[in-house]
Design an enzyme around this catalytic site. Structure first.
Site, PDB file in Angstrom:
ATOM      1  N   LYS A   1       0.903  -1.309  -0.027  1.00  0.00           N
ATOM      2  CA  LYS A   1       0.042  -0.223  -0.051  1.00  0.00           C
ATOM      3  C   LYS A   1       0.944   1.212  -0.172  1.00  0.00           C
ATOM      4  O   LYS A   1       0.531   2.305  -0.422  1.00  0.00           O
ATOM      5  CB  LYS A   1      -1.042  -0.096   1.140  1.00  0.00           C
ATOM      6  CG  LYS A   1      -0.411   0.252   2.503  1.00  0.00           C
ATOM      7  CD  LYS A   1      -1.325   0.082   3.606  1.00  0.00           C
ATOM      8  CE  LYS A   1      -0.798   0.531   4.956  1.00  0.00           C
ATOM      9  NZ  LYS A   1      -0.872   2.029   5.132  1.00  0.00           N
TER      10      LYS A   1
ATOM     11  N   ARG B   1       1.709   6.061  -3.122  1.00  0.00           N
ATOM     12  CA  ARG B   1       2.630   7.046  -3.964  1.00  0.00           C
ATOM     13  C   ARG B   1       2.473   6.907  -5.224  1.00  0.00           C
ATOM     14  O   ARG B   1       2.434   8.260  -6.070  1.00  0.00           O
ATOM     15  CB  ARG B   1       4.152   6.800  -3.446  1.00  0.00           C
ATOM     16  CG  ARG B   1       4.318   7.138  -2.050  1.00  0.00           C
ATOM     17  CD  ARG B   1       5.717   6.156  -1.410  1.00  0.00           C
ATOM     18  NE  ARG B   1       6.185   6.706  -0.231  1.00  0.00           N
ATOM     19  CZ  ARG B   1       5.515   6.335   0.907  1.00  0.00           C
ATOM     20  NH1 ARG B   1       4.627   5.609   1.054  1.00  0.00           N
ATOM     21  NH2 ARG B   1       6.035   7.008   1.987  1.00  0.00           N
TER      22      ARG B   1
ATOM     23  N   SER C   1       6.134  12.652  11.163  1.00  0.00           N
ATOM     24  CA  SER C   1       5.965  11.626  10.318  1.00  0.00           C
ATOM     25  C   SER C   1       6.341  11.750   9.066  1.00  0.00           C
ATOM     26  O   SER C   1       6.359  12.966   8.538  1.00  0.00           O
ATOM     27  CB  SER C   1       4.145  11.713  10.254  1.00  0.00           C
ATOM     28  OG  SER C   1       4.003  10.621   9.148  1.00  0.00           O
ATOM     29  N   SER C   2       7.144  10.549   8.416  1.00  0.00           N
ATOM     30  CA  SER C   2       7.704  10.607   7.220  1.00  0.00           C
ATOM     31  C   SER C   2       6.665  11.042   6.107  1.00  0.00           C
ATOM     32  O   SER C   2       6.956  11.285   5.228  1.00  0.00           O
ATOM     33  CB  SER C   2       8.418   9.385   6.848  1.00  0.00           C
ATOM     34  OG  SER C   2       7.499   8.157   6.764  1.00  0.00           O
TER      35      SER C   2
ATOM     36  N   ASP D   1       6.290   0.660  12.011  1.00  0.00           N
ATOM     37  CA  ASP D   1       5.246  -0.240  11.668  1.00  0.00           C
ATOM     38  C   ASP D   1       5.464  -1.857  12.033  1.00  0.00           C
ATOM     39  O   ASP D   1       4.548  -2.117  12.198  1.00  0.00           O
ATOM     40  CB  ASP D   1       4.633   0.044  10.404  1.00  0.00           C
ATOM     41  CG  ASP D   1       3.940   1.461  10.151  1.00  0.00           C
ATOM     42  OD1 ASP D   1       3.644   1.769  10.983  1.00  0.00           O
ATOM     43  OD2 ASP D   1       3.801   1.528   8.844  1.00  0.00           O
TER      44      ASP D   1
ATOM     45  N   ARG E   1      -2.843  -3.296  12.681  1.00  0.00           N
ATOM     46  CA  ARG E   1      -1.786  -3.785  13.085  1.00  0.00           C
ATOM     47  C   ARG E   1      -1.771  -4.662  14.369  1.00  0.00           C
ATOM     48  O   ARG E   1      -1.428  -5.403  14.642  1.00  0.00           O
ATOM     49  CB  ARG E   1      -0.526  -2.956  13.057  1.00  0.00           C
ATOM     50  CG  ARG E   1      -0.171  -2.370  11.687  1.00  0.00           C
ATOM     51  CD  ARG E   1       1.214  -1.954  11.456  1.00  0.00           C
ATOM     52  NE  ARG E   1       1.060  -1.231  10.104  1.00  0.00           N
ATOM     53  CZ  ARG E   1       1.433  -1.827   8.929  1.00  0.00           C
ATOM     54  NH1 ARG E   1       1.675  -3.077   8.836  1.00  0.00           N
ATOM     55  NH2 ARG E   1       1.424  -1.001   7.802  1.00  0.00           N
TER      56      ARG E   1
ATOM     57  N   LYS F   1      -7.802  -2.384   6.401  1.00  0.00           N
ATOM     58  CA  LYS F   1      -6.863  -0.935   6.158  1.00  0.00           C
ATOM     59  C   LYS F   1      -5.894  -1.454   5.092  1.00  0.00           C
ATOM     60  O   LYS F   1      -5.361  -0.575   4.657  1.00  0.00           O
ATOM     61  CB  LYS F   1      -6.592  -0.384   7.552  1.00  0.00           C
ATOM     62  CG  LYS F   1      -5.750   0.856   7.229  1.00  0.00           C
ATOM     63  CD  LYS F   1      -5.600   1.338   8.620  1.00  0.00           C
ATOM     64  CE  LYS F   1      -4.727   2.645   8.562  1.00  0.00           C
ATOM     65  NZ  LYS F   1      -4.953   3.823   7.638  1.00  0.00           N
TER      66      LYS F   1
END
Length: 426
Positions: free
Chosen positions: A22, A27, A147-148, A300, A375, A400
């Site tokens: 994802k 992207r 956050s990246s 993550d 997660r 998700k």
């Protein structure tokens, strides 16, 4: 409340068709739209996060509801701000949790580039009202510890800015592999973007070029199968996972290296950097007595390894977790709470470290809450292989990122009570 109860003492030797990444899908979709469309990427993820981006880009509604998809909120905010249409404003919003996830740093950065963005609710949080326009770009500074996804959102619109973008990241840079993944995907579509210093990325005002594109499988999703093999009592079982690439740009591909310390061996069917192929997982006899790791580049994966280590009785000290506080839930507190239910005492330090030294306590609960966090569900489910069933509350949250997770568990031999009844009611 919906519940699944998972049980099973072993895994079947099977092949799992992993979901597409994802991270790459999201992207590629934004970049394709900025390139002026072109062919849709092949093997797109079918997860909720990707679906909301596809819907927003194809339908172009006046109100974009991205639900619980944090990536979509960040990426679409930048996309809408840089897509010139002065006669139209768009409201972007999401779930109750999303309306409490901060976005002020990204909004301020976009405003410095010339964006027209207003808060439609609480200052610093969604929902946002955005009126797209041509942005000038130029030099910009942003904290590297945020956050990246903020950084990736800014980078992806860089080629569309009149003066390009020179983005300097101050302080520690977290999740750097996700930034590298963004730059790699941008270059695949013809962008001229790269690091010019250890803390600075330069993006030239060079438009994207539409092209065919294929999405590899998701290493984050693979991590749960590594976990299952590590916890499975059968020393000879093998699992095959499709579509993974050796030398992948996905930061979570570090999964295979960390799990090699926990007794899981990885074999690629075909060699070649970046070539999707089938991976075979099998056990080996090596296992570290303790695991210390800094997850700053792959946060993550934290839940997967916290659960794996506790289930295997391996003490750990995990650092680099500051971004977990602003994920789908406060993952640090969620892990501490749910493990206390199971009889484990996990401690946190400064909201960015988790420690388990083997301490146990009296269990306080029987089911795992998921906090609208996919997660949480997927990392705790494999504990059923340790000899006791595991009940997951609100298990549908896996949609998700991995909608087929529960059916794949059944395929691998796990028993899931509740799933048939739910399926029949739909």
């Amino acid at each position: 409340m919906q519940q699944y109860t998972i049980s099973g003492s072993a895994l079947k030797e099977t092949t799992i068709q992993l979901p597409a990444s994802k991270s790459i899908s999201n992207r590629a979709l934004i970049i394709r739209a900025l390139a002026g469309e072109g062919p849709l990427p092949e093997n797109l993820s079918d997860c909720d996060d990707t679906k909301v981006i596809i819907k927003a880009l194809s339908e172009k509604p006046d109100i974009v509801d991205i639900g619980a998809a944090g990536t979509a909120m960040r990426f679409m905010t930048a996309y809408l701000a840089a897509t010139a249409d002065n006669d139209r404003s768009v409201l972007i919003t999401g779930t109750e949790r999303m309306r409490h996830r901060p976005i002020g740093i990204l909004v301020e950065a976009l405003r410095q580039l010339g964006a027209n963005i207003e808060y439609a609710g609480e200052e610093g949080f969604p929902p946002l009202r955005i009126r797209g326009r041509h942005l000038k770009g130029g030099p910009l500074e942003i904290s590297g510890s945020v956050s990246s996804q903020y950084i990736s959102a800014l980078l992806m619109i860089g080629p569309m800015l009149t003066n390009g973008l020179e983005l300097k990241m101050k302080g520690d840079i977290i999740s750097r592999p996700y930034i590298d993944l963004t730059l790699w995907t941008m270059r695949e579509y013809g962008a001229k973007a790269d690091w010019t210093a250890g803390d600075t990325v330069s993006v030239k005002p060079c438009p994207y070029t539409p092209r065919p594109y294929y999405i590899e499988s998701d290493w984050s999703s693979a991590s749960y199968w590594y976990e299952m093999l590590a916890l499975c009592p059968d020393p000879f079982v093998k699992l095959r996972l499709t579509g993974l690439a050796d030398g992948s740009r996905q930061g979570d591909s570090v999964t295979r290296f960390i799990f090699s310390l926990l007794g899981v061996k990885t074999t690629f069917e075909r060699k070649g950097a970046g070539v999707p192929t089938t991976v075979t997982l099998q056990k080996n006899s090596m296992r570290t007595p303790r695991l210390d790791y800094d997850f700053i580049n792959s946060p993550d994966l934290t839940q997967t390894f916290v659960v794996t280590c506790c289930a295997m009785g391996i003490p750990f000290h995990f650092k680099g977790l500051r971004s977990l506080k602003i994920k789908e839930t406060d993952r640090i507190e969620a892990l501490k709470t749910e493990f206390q239910k199971l009889g484990y005492v996990i401690k946190s330090v400064n909201d960015e470290e988790l420690i388990w030294d083997g301490e146990r306590c009296k269990p306080t609960g029987t089911s795992i809450d998921t906090y609208e966090d996919h997660r949480m569900a997927m990392s705790f489910a494999p504990m059923a292989l340790c000899g006791k069933s595991v009940t997951i509350n609100n298990p549908q949250v896996v949609s998700k990122s991995y909608p087929a997770f529960w059916s794949d568990l059944q395929k691998a031999g796990m028993i899931i009570d509740g799933i048939e009844q739910h399926t029949n009611n739909e």
